[in-house]
Scaffold this motif. Structure first.
Motif, PDB file in Angstrom:
ATOM      1  N   ASP A   1       0.856  -1.192   0.000  1.00 35.53           N
ATOM      2  CA  ASP A   1       0.000   0.000   0.000  1.00 35.53           C
ATOM      3  C   ASP A   1       0.890   1.238   0.000  1.00 35.53           C
ATOM      4  O   ASP A   1       1.699   1.436   0.908  1.00 35.53           O
ATOM      5  CB  ASP A   1      -0.913  -0.023   1.233  1.00 35.53           C
TER       6      ASP A   1
ATOM      7  N   THR B   1       1.234   5.462  -0.520  1.00 35.31           N
ATOM      8  CA  THR B   1       0.599   6.784  -0.565  1.00 35.31           C
ATOM      9  C   THR B   1       1.692   7.823  -0.765  1.00 35.31           C
ATOM     10  O   THR B   1       2.625   7.910   0.035  1.00 35.31           O
ATOM     11  CB  THR B   1      -0.186   7.087   0.719  1.00 35.31           C
TER      12      THR B   1
ATOM     13  N   ASP C   1      -3.207   7.419  -3.414  1.00 30.67           N
ATOM     14  CA  ASP C   1      -3.231   6.270  -2.486  1.00 30.67           C
ATOM     15  C   ASP C   1      -3.705   5.043  -3.257  1.00 30.67           C
ATOM     16  O   ASP C   1      -4.797   5.061  -3.842  1.00 30.67           O
ATOM     17  CB  ASP C   1      -4.206   6.619  -1.338  1.00 30.67           C
ATOM     18  N   SER C   2      -2.875   4.012  -3.295  1.00 26.25           N
ATOM     19  CA  SER C   2      -3.265   2.803  -4.030  1.00 26.25           C
ATOM     20  C   SER C   2      -2.539   1.607  -3.455  1.00 26.25           C
ATOM     21  O   SER C   2      -1.417   1.729  -2.944  1.00 26.25           O
ATOM     22  CB  SER C   2      -2.897   2.955  -5.516  1.00 26.25           C
TER      23      SER C   2
ATOM     24  N   GLU D   1     -11.200   0.666  -1.355  1.00 27.66           N
ATOM     25  CA  GLU D   1     -10.122  -0.229  -0.923  1.00 27.66           C
ATOM     26  C   GLU D   1     -10.627  -1.399  -0.088  1.00 27.66           C
ATOM     27  O   GLU D   1     -10.276  -1.541   1.086  1.00 27.66           O
ATOM     28  CB  GLU D   1      -9.062   0.565  -0.164  1.00 27.66           C
TER      29      GLU D   1
ATOM     30  N   GLU E   1      -6.664  -1.267  -3.781  1.00 22.62           N
ATOM     31  CA  GLU E   1      -7.103   0.124  -3.576  1.00 22.62           C
ATOM     32  C   GLU E   1      -6.780   0.992  -4.788  1.00 22.62           C
ATOM     33  O   GLU E   1      -5.673   0.936  -5.321  1.00 22.62           O
ATOM     34  CB  GLU E   1      -6.393   0.715  -2.342  1.00 22.62           C
TER      35      GLU E   1
HETATM   36 CO    CO Z   1      -3.665   3.015   0.973  1.00 19.50          CO
END
Ligand code: CO
Ligand code: MF3
Ligand code: CO
Length: 277
Positions: free
Chosen positions: A103, A105, A114-115, A210, A241
């Motif tokens: 994750d 950001t 954010d992914s 997410e 996400e």
């Molecule tokens: Co995230």
């Protein structure tokens, strides 16, 4: 960005602010595209943290948002197998068969992207792969509903019913969130719920979807480190996400990776390969 008159403090991003979010989203996707080759048996999650940190700071001239966020000690989250989310990178080595969420950001010019994605180490079990695929499809079920007029309950309901029909469960304690100059802002984006309820989406909103999906029961517990969330029954958990922008007639996914951009016809493979035009 200005404060909307909504009861929640939801911000609507202007076109210029949307450009800021586009760049932050692209950099976030670039980190995930880059890190994939390093998620291999024998690597530690701390190795992944260091590689991501150096790339964000050194190459992107950006800031890893998790570092020191509410005291979080690392630059990314790494959540392995039964870890649901917010795993802290450490000395533990990845091994064949692990499933890992990374994750990322990134903050660029004050804007957040954010992914997170799941990575498979070696050959995970058929059940582990299916969990990862169902969670990915669940996120996209939500994304496909994003347009002005859709309500957040519609999103949550679509994700929940899809996941539960596959025999899996949706984590309730953690959710998606508005995002912009602030990492976590209104609204809360639940991955379960009832159609026709909740905030109505409007053009200019940016938020994450997410979902966390467990192979077993939905219940989670927080480890004594104050961050790591695990499944109570120790079943496997997956999460994907994306950060999305609500447009006039649909949505733009701000954190698409290179492969998804090709697949969706948004970019020619030659362009990203750096070939001359
Ligand atoms: Co995230
Ligand atoms: N990136 C996570 C999210 O999707 C939040 C991580 S907060 C941290 O919202 F402090 F654990 F990094
Ligand atoms: Co998020």
């Amino acid at each position: 960005m200005w404060r909307s008159p909504d009861p929640q403090n939801v911000t609507l991003k202007t076109p210029a602010e949307q450009d800021g979010m586009r760049l932050a989203g692209r950099l976030t996707a670039d980190v995930l595209d880059m890190i994939g080759a390093h998620v291999v048996a024998g690597a530690t999650t701390d190795d992944l943290n260091r590689i991501a940190h150096d790339y964000i700071v050194g190459v992107q001239e950006a800031v890893p948002a998790p570092l020191n966020y509410k005291g979080f000690p690392k630059s990314i989250c790494t959540s392995v197998n039964h870890v649901v989310c917010h795993g802290i990178p450490g000395e533990k080595r990845l091994k064949a068969g692990d499933i890992v969420n990374v994750d990322v950001t990134v903050i660029k010019d004050g804007w957040h992207g954010d992914s997170s994605r799941m990575f498979l180490v070696g050959q995970p079990s058929v059940q582990a792969k299916r969990l990862v695929e169902v969670c990915h499809a669940a996120m996209w079920r939500g994304i496909e509903l994003v347009r002005p007029g859709t309500r957040l309950g519609d999103l949550g309901h679509a994700i929940q019913t899809f996941v539960e029909a596959q025999g899996y469960s949706v984590v309730r304690e953690y959710c998606g969130h508005g995002i912009g100059r602030v990492f976590h802002e209104d609204p809360q984006v639940l991955h379960y719920g009832d159609p026709g309820t909740g905030l109505e989406l409007r053009e200019g909103m940016t938020f994450t979807i997410e979902p966390m999906v467990n192979a077993g029961r939905r219940h989670v517990k927080l480890l004594p480190d104050g961050w790591t969330v695990v499944t109570k029954d120790h079943s496997l958990s997956a999460q994907w996400e994306h950060t999305v922008l609500v447009t006039a007639d649909g949505c733009e996914v701000l954190t698409l990776g290179r492969e998804d951009r090709f697949r969706l016809g948004l970019e020619a493979p030659a362009a990203a390969a750096g070939a001359a035009g």
